[in-house]
Design a protein around this motif. Structure first.
Motif, PDB file in Angstrom:
ATOM      1  N   LYS A 913       0.896  -1.031  -0.055  1.00  0.00           N
ATOM      2  CA  LYS A 913       0.116   0.127  -0.151  1.00  0.00           C
ATOM      3  C   LYS A 913       0.658   1.129   0.010  1.00  0.00           C
ATOM      4  O   LYS A 913       1.928   1.399   0.767  1.00  0.00           O
ATOM      5  CB  LYS A 913      -0.827   0.066   1.262  1.00  0.00           C
ATOM      6  CG  LYS A 913      -2.121  -0.885   1.107  1.00  0.00           C
ATOM      7  CD  LYS A 913      -2.913  -0.728   2.359  1.00  0.00           C
ATOM      8  CE  LYS A 913      -3.962  -1.656   2.452  1.00  0.00           C
ATOM      9  NZ  LYS A 913      -4.912  -1.484   3.392  1.00  0.00           N
ATOM     10  N   ILE A 914       0.195   2.199  -0.835  1.00  0.00           N
ATOM     11  CA  ILE A 914       1.419   3.421  -0.728  1.00  0.00           C
ATOM     12  C   ILE A 914       0.264   4.516  -0.764  1.00  0.00           C
ATOM     13  O   ILE A 914      -0.819   4.556  -1.400  1.00  0.00           O
ATOM     14  CB  ILE A 914       1.907   3.673  -2.374  1.00  0.00           C
ATOM     15  CG1 ILE A 914       3.114   2.477  -2.322  1.00  0.00           C
ATOM     16  CG2 ILE A 914       2.788   5.074  -2.429  1.00  0.00           C
ATOM     17  CD1 ILE A 914       3.863   2.437  -3.695  1.00  0.00           C
ATOM     18  N   ILE A 915       0.418   5.545   0.335  1.00  0.00           N
ATOM     19  CA  ILE A 915      -0.567   6.339   0.496  1.00  0.00           C
ATOM     20  C   ILE A 915       0.097   7.840   0.202  1.00  0.00           C
ATOM     21  O   ILE A 915       1.233   8.206   0.513  1.00  0.00           O
ATOM     22  CB  ILE A 915      -0.671   6.626   2.164  1.00  0.00           C
ATOM     23  CG1 ILE A 915      -1.442   5.092   2.544  1.00  0.00           C
ATOM     24  CG2 ILE A 915      -1.632   7.780   2.478  1.00  0.00           C
ATOM     25  CD1 ILE A 915      -1.791   5.230   3.843  1.00  0.00           C
ATOM     26  N   LEU A 916      -0.487   8.589  -0.638  1.00  0.00           N
ATOM     27  CA  LEU A 916      -0.172   9.820  -1.345  1.00  0.00           C
ATOM     28  C   LEU A 916      -0.863  10.878  -0.966  1.00  0.00           C
ATOM     29  O   LEU A 916      -2.165  10.653  -0.568  1.00  0.00           O
ATOM     30  CB  LEU A 916      -0.066   9.686  -2.842  1.00  0.00           C
ATOM     31  CG  LEU A 916       1.039   8.609  -3.363  1.00  0.00           C
ATOM     32  CD1 LEU A 916       0.641   8.667  -5.074  1.00  0.00           C
ATOM     33  CD2 LEU A 916       2.224   8.840  -3.387  1.00  0.00           C
ATOM     34  N   THR A 917      -0.318  12.100  -0.608  1.00  0.00           N
ATOM     35  CA  THR A 917      -1.071  12.965  -0.194  1.00  0.00           C
ATOM     36  C   THR A 917      -0.468  14.266  -0.920  1.00  0.00           C
ATOM     37  O   THR A 917       0.472  14.490  -1.504  1.00  0.00           O
ATOM     38  CB  THR A 917      -0.780  13.559   1.453  1.00  0.00           C
ATOM     39  OG1 THR A 917       0.676  13.554   1.540  1.00  0.00           O
ATOM     40  CG2 THR A 917      -1.340  12.215   2.278  1.00  0.00           C
ATOM     41  N   GLY A 918      -1.264  15.290  -0.848  1.00  0.00           N
ATOM     42  CA  GLY A 918      -1.024  16.514  -1.273  1.00  0.00           C
ATOM     43  C   GLY A 918      -1.145  16.416  -3.117  1.00  0.00           C
ATOM     44  O   GLY A 918      -0.635  17.219  -3.739  1.00  0.00           O
ATOM     45  N   ILE A 919      -1.810  15.444  -3.384  1.00  0.00           N
ATOM     46  CA  ILE A 919      -2.255  15.275  -4.847  1.00  0.00           C
ATOM     47  C   ILE A 919      -3.223  16.469  -5.182  1.00  0.00           C
ATOM     48  O   ILE A 919      -4.316  16.529  -4.478  1.00  0.00           O
ATOM     49  CB  ILE A 919      -2.716  14.058  -5.086  1.00  0.00           C
ATOM     50  CG1 ILE A 919      -1.775  12.813  -4.828  1.00  0.00           C
ATOM     51  CG2 ILE A 919      -3.177  13.853  -6.533  1.00  0.00           C
ATOM     52  CD1 ILE A 919      -0.677  12.976  -5.469  1.00  0.00           C
ATOM     53  N   LYS A 920      -2.966  17.349  -5.989  1.00  0.00           N
ATOM     54  CA  LYS A 920      -3.918  18.451  -6.436  1.00  0.00           C
ATOM     55  C   LYS A 920      -4.528  18.077  -7.819  1.00  0.00           C
ATOM     56  O   LYS A 920      -5.521  18.756  -8.254  1.00  0.00           O
ATOM     57  CB  LYS A 920      -3.177  19.561  -6.580  1.00  0.00           C
ATOM     58  CG  LYS A 920      -2.627  19.879  -4.984  1.00  0.00           C
ATOM     59  CD  LYS A 920      -1.761  21.342  -5.019  1.00  0.00           C
ATOM     60  CE  LYS A 920      -1.164  21.736  -3.669  1.00  0.00           C
ATOM     61  NZ  LYS A 920      -0.666  22.921  -3.598  1.00  0.00           N
ATOM     62  N   GLU A 921      -3.607  17.397  -8.584  1.00  0.00           N
ATOM     63  CA  GLU A 921      -4.144  17.279  -9.786  1.00  0.00           C
ATOM     64  C   GLU A 921      -3.742  15.789 -10.180  1.00  0.00           C
ATOM     65  O   GLU A 921      -2.987  15.120  -9.603  1.00  0.00           O
ATOM     66  CB  GLU A 921      -3.446  18.337 -10.772  1.00  0.00           C
ATOM     67  CG  GLU A 921      -2.229  18.270 -10.883  1.00  0.00           C
ATOM     68  CD  GLU A 921      -1.554  19.528 -11.824  1.00  0.00           C
ATOM     69  OE1 GLU A 921      -0.376  19.479 -11.956  1.00  0.00           O
ATOM     70  OE2 GLU A 921      -2.353  20.417 -12.075  1.00  0.00           O
ATOM     71  N   ASP A 922      -4.074  15.555 -11.391  1.00  0.00           N
ATOM     72  CA  ASP A 922      -3.503  14.165 -12.004  1.00  0.00           C
ATOM     73  C   ASP A 922      -2.282  14.294 -12.214  1.00  0.00           C
ATOM     74  O   ASP A 922      -1.742  15.101 -12.922  1.00  0.00           O
ATOM     75  CB  ASP A 922      -4.520  13.657 -13.317  1.00  0.00           C
ATOM     76  CG  ASP A 922      -5.878  13.336 -12.937  1.00  0.00           C
ATOM     77  OD1 ASP A 922      -6.362  13.398 -11.877  1.00  0.00           O
ATOM     78  OD2 ASP A 922      -6.676  13.525 -14.124  1.00  0.00           O
ATOM     79  N   THR A 923      -1.488  13.127 -11.833  1.00  0.00           N
ATOM     80  CA  THR A 923      -0.031  13.198 -11.830  1.00  0.00           C
ATOM     81  C   THR A 923       0.214  11.490 -12.288  1.00  0.00           C
ATOM     82  O   THR A 923      -0.360  10.824 -11.830  1.00  0.00           O
ATOM     83  CB  THR A 923       0.432  13.415 -10.270  1.00  0.00           C
ATOM     84  OG1 THR A 923      -0.140  14.689  -9.876  1.00  0.00           O
ATOM     85  CG2 THR A 923       1.955  13.135 -10.542  1.00  0.00           C
ATOM     86  N   ASP A 924       1.176  11.507 -13.191  1.00  0.00           N
ATOM     87  CA  ASP A 924       1.730  10.348 -13.664  1.00  0.00           C
ATOM     88  C   ASP A 924       2.998   9.855 -13.007  1.00  0.00           C
ATOM     89  O   ASP A 924       3.779  10.683 -12.670  1.00  0.00           O
ATOM     90  CB  ASP A 924       2.376  10.473 -15.264  1.00  0.00           C
ATOM     91  CG  ASP A 924       1.206  10.777 -16.346  1.00  0.00           C
ATOM     92  OD1 ASP A 924       0.142  10.316 -16.231  1.00  0.00           O
ATOM     93  OD2 ASP A 924       1.333  11.419 -17.185  1.00  0.00           O
ATOM     94  N   TYR A 925       2.619   8.643 -12.630  1.00  0.00           N
ATOM     95  CA  TYR A 925       3.838   8.115 -11.745  1.00  0.00           C
ATOM     96  C   TYR A 925       4.295   6.835 -12.423  1.00  0.00           C
ATOM     97  O   TYR A 925       3.490   6.116 -13.354  1.00  0.00           O
ATOM     98  CB  TYR A 925       3.418   7.659 -10.268  1.00  0.00           C
ATOM     99  CG  TYR A 925       3.178   8.853  -9.298  1.00  0.00           C
ATOM    100  CD1 TYR A 925       4.114   9.246  -8.500  1.00  0.00           C
ATOM    101  CD2 TYR A 925       1.873   9.545  -9.138  1.00  0.00           C
ATOM    102  CE1 TYR A 925       3.966  10.407  -7.633  1.00  0.00           C
ATOM    103  CE2 TYR A 925       1.714  10.616  -8.410  1.00  0.00           C
ATOM    104  CZ  TYR A 925       2.925  11.138  -7.647  1.00  0.00           C
ATOM    105  OH  TYR A 925       2.593  11.919  -6.763  1.00  0.00           O
ATOM    106  N   ALA A 926       5.319   6.020 -11.978  1.00  0.00           N
ATOM    107  CA  ALA A 926       5.776   4.805 -12.373  1.00  0.00           C
ATOM    108  C   ALA A 926       6.048   3.939 -11.096  1.00  0.00           C
ATOM    109  O   ALA A 926       6.520   4.537 -10.226  1.00  0.00           O
ATOM    110  CB  ALA A 926       7.023   4.831 -13.304  1.00  0.00           C
ATOM    111  N   VAL A 927       5.644   2.744 -11.379  1.00  0.00           N
ATOM    112  CA  VAL A 927       5.971   1.811 -10.065  1.00  0.00           C
ATOM    113  C   VAL A 927       6.675   0.616 -10.486  1.00  0.00           C
ATOM    114  O   VAL A 927       6.529   0.124 -11.451  1.00  0.00           O
ATOM    115  CB  VAL A 927       4.603   1.328  -9.575  1.00  0.00           C
ATOM    116  CG1 VAL A 927       3.681   0.446 -10.340  1.00  0.00           C
ATOM    117  CG2 VAL A 927       4.861   0.477  -8.225  1.00  0.00           C
ATOM    118  N   THR A 928       7.639   0.194  -9.627  1.00  0.00           N
ATOM    119  CA  THR A 928       8.689  -1.046  -9.719  1.00  0.00           C
ATOM    120  C   THR A 928       8.340  -1.961  -8.532  1.00  0.00           C
ATOM    121  O   THR A 928       8.289  -1.394  -7.582  1.00  0.00           O
ATOM    122  CB  THR A 928       9.988  -0.659 -10.082  1.00  0.00           C
ATOM    123  OG1 THR A 928      10.727  -0.249  -8.882  1.00  0.00           O
ATOM    124  CG2 THR A 928      10.231   0.145 -11.187  1.00  0.00           C
TER     125      THR A 928
END
Length: 958
Positions: A913-928
């Motif tokens: 589980k990854i919790i993100l905060t401060g997301i204001k807009e759609d953001t592109d991430y990558a995961v490994t």
């Protein structure tokens, strides 16, 4: 003739008268008278003493000083018998007359004059009376004349009565003087001898007067006379007693008178053991006879020749004559017997005179002339004679007139003790001598003995002679021949017999069947032995080796000296009997039999008690070779300690390993590398070597070999080998092969196709894990074993590993081995490296190339399994599926990792589980996602939608 007694009394009376001072015109004995000398009258007072045996004396009293006294024997004598002048003082004068007083029957006168000193003429002669000498009583009987031949002639006076010395009277006294005179015209003539009357001893006084000269008789006369007188001390000798004597006597062998004559018997004894002699019997027993033996007739010889011919003399003895009814003649038992011993012995006479030699014998009794000679013929010496009887049934017989005695001879040919000869039936006192077979006259006997009295219960004597040198038992026993020894017997007083032959018995020989009774053990590990069975107690067994001197021939061996044989002695034993009559003799061969690999021989000597030894040549089998059946060898040419293991042996087998053998193919003891003894059958014999083999992991230019011997218990060792031997691999052993090539040391085989599973230690330190189990159904063994050493190299040429690790027991238990080493796999590129494996006690294997690269973590194309909407605060939760729990999940924003979390277990695998905060807009991430010991997965792009706007809240998120 005036009697001596009358003269004695007249003298005594005269002495009394003079003492009384009687004066008479004619002076009596001792009377005084006056004499005028120049007008002075002198009174003569004198006492004559008519001595016997010494000079007569006159005592003249009161002689004036200076007066001269003269004494005349006759009135008309002009020469006085005494003349002496008185000294300066008056006194008595003792006159010793120069001549004896005249002999008178009773009385007589002497004449004395005294002339004073101042007188011019001699005084008158005054007669003085004296008495005759006292005379001893005459001899009447008991006088015997001994007209001796050898000794001086003598007169013997035997008196029954004799007065004590000094007694009064004229009876014959002890000590009286005896005189013997010759007779001429019936009157006394020359004095022939004198003596004294002996003191009475017992009942008689016996006196002997030896005569100065031998008595002689005119030719034709048989008798003569002597006159014998006797005189006591101080008295005149008695009137003479005429005694008759006879002429000298010549002895004869015939004694006695008329019908009672006896002639002595003369026997010539030609003795052997004692001196020859003459025995004379039948002699008188009341007198002593002297017997003389001559080699020639003494009657025909002068004194010098007679003395030279004298061979010997002897005397008889007087014996008491018993009173008998025949009047006192000697009985047969009382007769004298003389054995005459000659100077030279008759043996010499026989040599001088030949057979039937003649000698001459005379007899001479005490004080008699020697008799005429008697001729005696001397017989030859008697020689002992006998015959010999031997063997079963031989008997003893005594000698007769027609045949000699038969003596039984028995021989015992001993071996241990001295040989003996027993002679039965010889006379007591005889001397027996034993001679060698080749003896000749004059040789010394081997043994001799004197015959003693027979035993109380025996019929005849038995004399045992021991022979110091013994019979020749060895010479005669083997060929059953006999030795002819010689025997002589010499009875008492006989010549020794001729030598008579007798047969010496053979010594009993030892006869043992050695073929059946000898047990030989030619041992190897224990001492060699030779046992002879079935022997009598105390039988001796000697074992001799065979050498050049003895050869392998019994007869040659027998010719060796005792010292030479002793040098060959290698063992001996004495038989002991525990039960029964026989036992065994076990001879231990101290230095062992000479033969080991080939058959040999020894001399065996059997010596039974008191028997000839038996010597035979006996075969000795070679030492038994050891045997191997299914023996196998394993040679371990180790990097540590080399050793050899052999299986298939039996208990007590000894295994030895040598580095060298000599020219004959025998192991060199100095090269011994190791040895061991098998304790139990089928046990493995392991021999650790003193030094390792030189061979390494490859064969040397020249093969190294070693040698193995196996020795069964008490057997000879054998050299065994193997055709092909590999290190640590079992190989067949064979007695046909004599050496073993040392196998090379073990090199670990290459272990290929090893899967190295990378293990990340840190950012730049990586390791590997190798599974130690084989997959089910796989044919490849596990790559490593316990105690293996694994080395990691960075290149094929590298000599120094970057990592070395050992496989432990724990690794084996865990079924894996993992180790970190410094190889960088961080770039996730395929990287090459090289590894080797070294088994325990083996050389390192060849390098094997291997590659390593971490595998990418597998990530699904859409790893996001859940995402809630972003709330008005810009918070959003992402759920990401991973292959495993514990996987590392990274969230990238561009190239930057903004979040890293660990996956937890989920039903299928893992979830993060990854919790993100401060997301204001759609953001592109990558995961490994990165699974442990895997490379990070490729990035999966995701877009995190920002919070909804007011006007978009009613609508669900995309």
């Amino acid at each position: 003739m005036v009697k001596k007694s009358q003269k004695f009394y007249a003298s005594a009376l005269a002495t009394t008268l003079v003492t009384a001072g009687i004066v008479a015109p004619v002076a009596a004995e001792g009377e005084t008278g006056g004499t005028e000398t120049g007008g002075t009258e002198v009174t003569v007072q004198a006492t004559p003493t008519n001595n016997v045996g010494k000079k007569d004396e006159v005592l003249v009293k009161a002689v004036p000083a200076g007066a001269t006294v003269k004494i005349y024997l006759k009135e008309n004598d002009t020469v006085p018998a005494f003349s002496k002048k008185q000294g300066s003082k008056a006194g008595d004068m003792k006159a010793v007359l120069a001549y004896d007083l005249p002999t008178v029957e009773e009385k007589g006168n002497i004449y004395i004059s005294i002339t004073e000193a101042n007188a011019t003429t001699e005084g008158d002669k005054h007669p003085v009376e004296y008495t005759a000498e006292p005379q001893t009583d005459d001899l009447t009987t008991g006088v015997e004349v001994l007209n001796n031949v050898i000794k001086k002639d003598a007169v013997v006076i035997t008196l029954d009565t004799v007065a004590a010395k000094g007694a009064t009277g004229t009876s014959i006294q002890e000590g009286a003087t005896v005189k013997v005179y010759a007779v001429e015209d019936e009157e006394k003539a020359a004095l022939l001898g004198s003596g004294r009357i002996a003191v009475k001893k017992g009942e008689k006084s016996i006196s002997t007067v030896s005569l100065k000269a031998a008595l002689e008789l005119a030719e034709g006369e048989d008798t003569g006379n002597l006159i014998v007188t006797v005189a006591n001390p101080g008295q005149a000798e008695s009137d003479g007693l005429t005694v008759e004597y006879s002429k000298e006597v010549t002895s004869s062998f015939t004694t006695g008178e008329d019908d009672e004559q006896t002639t002595a018997e003369i026997i010539a004894e030609n003795n052997v053991k004692k001196k020859d002699g003459i025995k004379v019997t039948g002699l008188p027993t009341d007198k002593v006879a002297t017997i003389k033996l001559y080699s020639k007739n003494p009657d025909d010889l002068d004194e010098a020749a007679k003395k030279a011919a004298l061979l010997g003399t002897a005397k008889s003895k007087k014996v008491s004559i018993p009173a008998t009814t025949e009047g006192g003649t000697a009985t047969e038992d009382g007769q004298a017997v003389i054995a005459l011993k000659s100077k030279n012995g008759f043996a010499d006479l026989f040599e001088t005179f030949g057979e039937d030699s003649k000698v001459y014998v005379t007899i001479q009794y005490t004080e008699e002339h020697e008799s005429a000679a008697k001729e005696i013929v001397v017989a030859d010496e008697k020689q002992t004679d006998f015959t010999v009887a031997q063997g079963e049934g031989a008997t003893v017989s005594t000698a007769t007139e027609d045949s000699p005695a038969t003596l039984v001879v028995e021989t015992v040919n001993n071996v241990k003790g001295k040989d003996t000869v027993t002679v039965k039936g010889a006379e007591v006192g005889a001397e027996i001598s034993i001679y060698a077979p080749d003896a000749v006259a004059g040789d010394k006997p081997l043994a001799k003995a004197k015959v003693k009295a027979k035993a109380e219960d025996a019929d005849y004597t038995a004399t045992v002679l021991s022979l110091p040198k013994g019979f020749s038992e060895n010479e005669y026993a083997d060929d059953a021949t006999t030795a002819k020894y010689k025997l002589t017997v010499q009875n008492a007083d006989e010549k020794v017999s001729e030598q008579k032959e007798f047969t010496a018995s053979n010594a009993e020989a030892t006869k043992i069947n050695l073929e059946d009774n000898v047990v030989i053990e030619n041992n190897v590990t224990t001492k060699d032995t030779l046992k002879v069975t079935g022997l009598a107690a105390k039988t001796i067994v000697n074992v001799y080796k065979v050498n050049e001197e003895s050869a392998d021939d019994v007869e040659t061996f027998k010719t060796l000296t005792a010292a030479e044989q002793k040098k060959l002695l290698i063992g001996k034993a004495t038989a002991k009997v525990v039960t029964g009559e026989t036992g065994d003799a076990l001879a231990t061969i101290a230095k062992g039999f000479d033969n080991t690999t080939e058959e040999g021989k020894v001399f065996v000597e059997i010596i039974e008690p008191n028997k000839i030894s038996q010597i035979e040549l006996v075969d000795v089998a070679a030492e038994a070779d050891s045997e191997i059946a299914d023996a196998k060898i394993t040679v371990t040419n180790s990097l540590k300690k080399d050793f050899i293991e052999i299986t298939g042996l039996t208990a007590k087998d000894t295994v030895k390993v040598y580095a060298e053998v000599d020219e004959d193919g025998k192991p060199v003891e100095k090269s011994l590398l190791g040895k061991t003894t098998v304790k139990a059958a089928d046990a493995t014999a392991k021999v650790s070597l003193k030094k390792n083999f030189a061979t390494k992991d490859t064969a040397l230019e020249e093969e190294e070999v070693f040698y193995v011997t196996v020795q069964n218990d008490n057997k000879a060792p054998i050299l065994i080998g193997a055709e092909t031997v590999e290190n640590k691999k079992e190989a067949e052993l064979s007695a046909e092969v004599t050496e073993i090539v040392v196998p090379v040391e073990t090199t670990t085989a290459k272990v290929e196709d090893v899967t190295f599973t990378p293990i990340k230690v840190n950012a730049k330190s990586f390791g590997f894990e190798v599974a130690l189990t084989k997959e089910e159904g796989a044919t490849v063994a596990t790559p490593f074993a316990e105690k293996d050493t694994v080395k990691i190299y960075t290149s094929a040429d590298a000599t120094k590993p970057v990592k070395t690790f050992k496989v432990s027991a724990a690794n084996v238990t865990a079924e894996k081995v993992a180790s970190a080493f410094n190889i960088d796999l961080s770039d996730n590129e395929e990287t090459s490296f090289w590894y080797t494996v070294t088994n325990d006690d083996a050389h390192e294997s060849e390098k094997v190339e291997a590659t390593a690269q971490f595998a990418l973590t597998t990530l699904s194309e859409d790893p996001i399994t859940g995402q809630d909407g972003t709330d008005e605060n810009g918070k959003v939760t992402l759920e990401i599926a991973t292959p495993k729990a514990g996987d590392t999940v990274k969230l990238y924003l561009g190239t930057k990792v903004v979040k890293t979390v660990k996956a937890v277990a989920s039903e299928d695998a893992g979830q993060a589980k990854i919790i993100l905060t401060g997301i204001k807009e759609d953001t592109d991430y990558a995961v490994t996602v990165t699974t442990a010991n895997h490379a990070e997965s490729e990035k999966a792009d995701i877009t995190v939608v920002g919070p909804k706007k007011e006007d978009e809240k009613t609508e669900p998120a995309a």
